[in-house]
Design a protein around this motif. Structure first.
Motif, PDB file in Angstrom:
ATOM      1  N   VAL A   4       0.851  -1.188   0.000  1.00 48.87           N
ATOM      2  CA  VAL A   4       0.000   0.000   0.000  1.00 48.87           C
ATOM      3  C   VAL A   4       0.886   1.238   0.000  1.00 48.87           C
ATOM      4  O   VAL A   4       1.908   1.278   0.696  1.00 48.87           O
ATOM      5  N   VAL A   5       0.500   2.237  -0.808  1.00 46.34           N
ATOM      6  CA  VAL A   5       1.184   3.530  -0.839  1.00 46.34           C
ATOM      7  C   VAL A   5       0.216   4.592  -0.354  1.00 46.34           C
ATOM      8  O   VAL A   5      -0.926   4.666  -0.825  1.00 46.34           O
ATOM      9  N   THR A   6       0.664   5.420   0.585  1.00 46.96           N
ATOM     10  CA  THR A   6      -0.193   6.493   1.088  1.00 46.96           C
ATOM     11  C   THR A   6       0.591   7.801   1.162  1.00 46.96           C
ATOM     12  O   THR A   6       1.814   7.819   1.090  1.00 46.96           O
ATOM     13  N   GLY A   7      -0.144   8.879   1.335  1.00 51.19           N
ATOM     14  CA  GLY A   7       0.471  10.179   1.572  1.00 51.19           C
ATOM     15  C   GLY A   7       0.063  11.220   0.556  1.00 51.19           C
ATOM     16  O   GLY A   7      -0.281  10.904  -0.583  1.00 51.19           O
ATOM     17  N   PRO A   8       0.104  12.487   0.954  1.00 51.71           N
ATOM     18  CA  PRO A   8      -0.276  13.589   0.062  1.00 51.71           C
ATOM     19  C   PRO A   8       0.870  13.974  -0.859  1.00 51.71           C
ATOM     20  O   PRO A   8       1.999  13.506  -0.713  1.00 51.71           O
ATOM     21  N   GLY A   9       0.578  14.848  -1.805  1.00 48.81           N
ATOM     22  CA  GLY A   9       1.608  15.328  -2.723  1.00 48.81           C
ATOM     23  C   GLY A   9       1.004  16.207  -3.796  1.00 48.81           C
ATOM     24  O   GLY A   9      -0.191  16.490  -3.775  1.00 48.81           O
ATOM     25  N   ASN A  10       1.834  16.590  -4.753  1.00 47.79           N
ATOM     26  CA  ASN A  10       1.355  17.453  -5.829  1.00 47.79           C
ATOM     27  C   ASN A  10       0.598  16.640  -6.874  1.00 47.79           C
ATOM     28  O   ASN A  10       0.342  15.438  -6.697  1.00 47.79           O
ATOM     29  N   VAL A  11       0.263  17.291  -7.973  1.00 51.13           N
ATOM     30  CA  VAL A  11      -0.567  16.638  -8.984  1.00 51.13           C
ATOM     31  C   VAL A  11       0.150  15.445  -9.619  1.00 51.13           C
ATOM     32  O   VAL A  11      -0.479  14.465 -10.029  1.00 51.13           O
TER      33      VAL A  11
END
Length: 439
Positions: free
Chosen positions: A212-219
């Protein structure tokens, strides 16, 4: 400073509202081609591709993609005491709130000897992404790592872009936050390439693929997560931040303005929306907004975000119409600053997180509320949730039937397997109950 959208006197269905909703000009689909190329390059060439991408996008090639644990320990030792205290309190609060998200196992008896159990099992390994472009986000380390730990994830890897001003190393505050949580597997890599590395693995640096990959970021991070979904699980496409404030005439225009500015400082494409049935409040917010925006450290960035096509003051006939607009928009952060909070809250069903009342600003949720600030954007709140312990858990059904319990439904299984032209299904059951003739 902000565009106005007047919906008063108009009856609009969901489709019409979607067409009127302000969104950033650049969306995830636009970044998909570039993100695909970066992911493919990492899958093909591994560490070499990541190092070249660090040169291109981060302005600093790290001496080593994998961070030495000694550097993490050093970052913890040199932390500003006030920052450490704040992070430790955030960790405590997020851990407590995340623990409440872990469902209990259940056992259902459907008949004598017929039991279906459900358990919640953690994924084995996760890759957590912490952005590092226009700001430093140790709080995102907390928001990613703590729910995974609470869920019982065995193996956790963390990635954050190398920083030019720190000689191509991960920002020390990010490393310190990781160290406080006991995370020792940290990589200096960013953007779509980092997401690709998590999904495909990079054997030369000891990076095994994750589940699983999680986390915020840019477009580009959001686009990359969309592209690897299926190969790995993702939390959501957490892109540029959004705040939508529903307020009535009882709201304090200065507080509303400060909250709109607080999210606009993230990025020029950040979305800040005020939805109100009070023209007086709308005008009062517009009057104080320029001075508040101009006085903040990132004034130019804030002005660009507030004047962009993604931000607006929306006038509606009543708060029910405001709730309808918000539900179609599906905001990442929704604030309710109205006289009758509970009545309005009962109309809300699509939001990443809801902040109720003037003493519950989004900034509280960004750091110390105990809620998680990794939330769906771009309308994703209409069908997805924010990050939580449940993100890292899989429900598994365990079936336990006795011979008598199976016999009680055997004829039904045979009937359905025959109706579906799958007779072997029924035969597998009938074989357990041989007739004398068969013997």
């Amino acid at each position: 400073m902000m565009q106005s959208i007047d919906l008063r006197g108009r009856t609009l269905d969901t489709l019409a509202l979607r067409q009127l909703i302000p969104r950033p000009v650049v969306d995830v689909a636009v970044a998909s081609a570039a993100a695909r190329d970066l992911i493919t390059d990492v899958a093909d060439r591994g560490a070499d591709a990541l190092l070249e991408q660090a040169d291109r996008f981060d302005g600093g090639r790290p001496a080593s993609l994998r961070v030495d644990p000694a550097d993490i320990d050093a970052a913890v030792a040199s932390m500003d005491p006030s920052v450490r205290a704040a992070l430790e309190e955030a960790i405590r609060r997020v851990r407590t709130a995340s623990a409440a998200q872990v469902p209990s196992a259940s056992r259902t008896e459907l008949g004598d000897g017929a039991v279906v159990e459900q358990r919640w099992h953690p994924v084995d390994r996760v890759g957590l992404y912490v952005p590092g472009g226009k700001a430093v986000y140790p709080s995102s380390v907390v928001m990613n790592v703590v729910p995974a730990l609470v869920a019982g994830v065995r193996s956790i890897a963390l990635a954050s872009p190398p920083q030019k001003e720190h000689g191509g190393r991960v920002h020390p505050t990010i490393l310190a936050a990781a160290g406080l949580l006991g995370i020792t597997e940290v990589y200096a890599m960013g953007g779509a390439g980092a997401i690709g590395a998590f999904a495909h693995g990079v054997p030369s640096i000891g990076l095994d693929p994750v589940d699983v990959v999680t986390g915020p970021g840019n477009v580009f991070v959001a686009a990359a997560k969309r592209l690897v979904k299926g190969l790995v699980g993702i939390d959501s496409e957490a892109g540029t931040t959004e705040i939508l404030v529903i307020a009535d005439d009882s709201a304090d225009p200065r507080l509303v303005a400060f909250d709109l500015v607080s999210q606009a400082e993230h990025d020029e494409a950040a979305a800040s929306l005020l939805v109100t049935d009070s023209e007086r409040l709308a005008r009062a917010v517009e009057d104080v907004l320029p001075s508040i925006a101009g006085a903040t450290a990132h004034a130019e960035r804030v002005r660009t975000a507030l004047s962009g096509p993604q931000s607006a003051v929306v006038l509606v006939d009543d708060l029910a119409a405001g709730a309808a607009f918000s539900n179609v928009y599906g905001p990442e952060h929704l604030e309710l600053q109205v006289a009758d909070e509970d009545a309005l809250l009962s109309l809300i069903h699509s939001a990443g997180a809801v902040f109720v009342g003037p003493s519950s600003p989004v900034s509280l949720g960004d750091y110390l509320a105990g809620s998680n600030h990794v939330l769906p954007t771009g309308g994703g709140a209409r069908f997805a949730s924010g990050l939580g312990a449940f993100t890292f858990l899989r429900p598994q059904q365990i079936v336990r039937y006795s011979e008598d319990a199976l016999a009680a439904v055997a004829d039904h299984i045979v009937a359905l397997s025959t109706a579906e032209a799958l007779p072997a299904h029924g035969e597998a059951v009938s074989a357990r109950f041989p007739t004398p003739e068969a013997d």
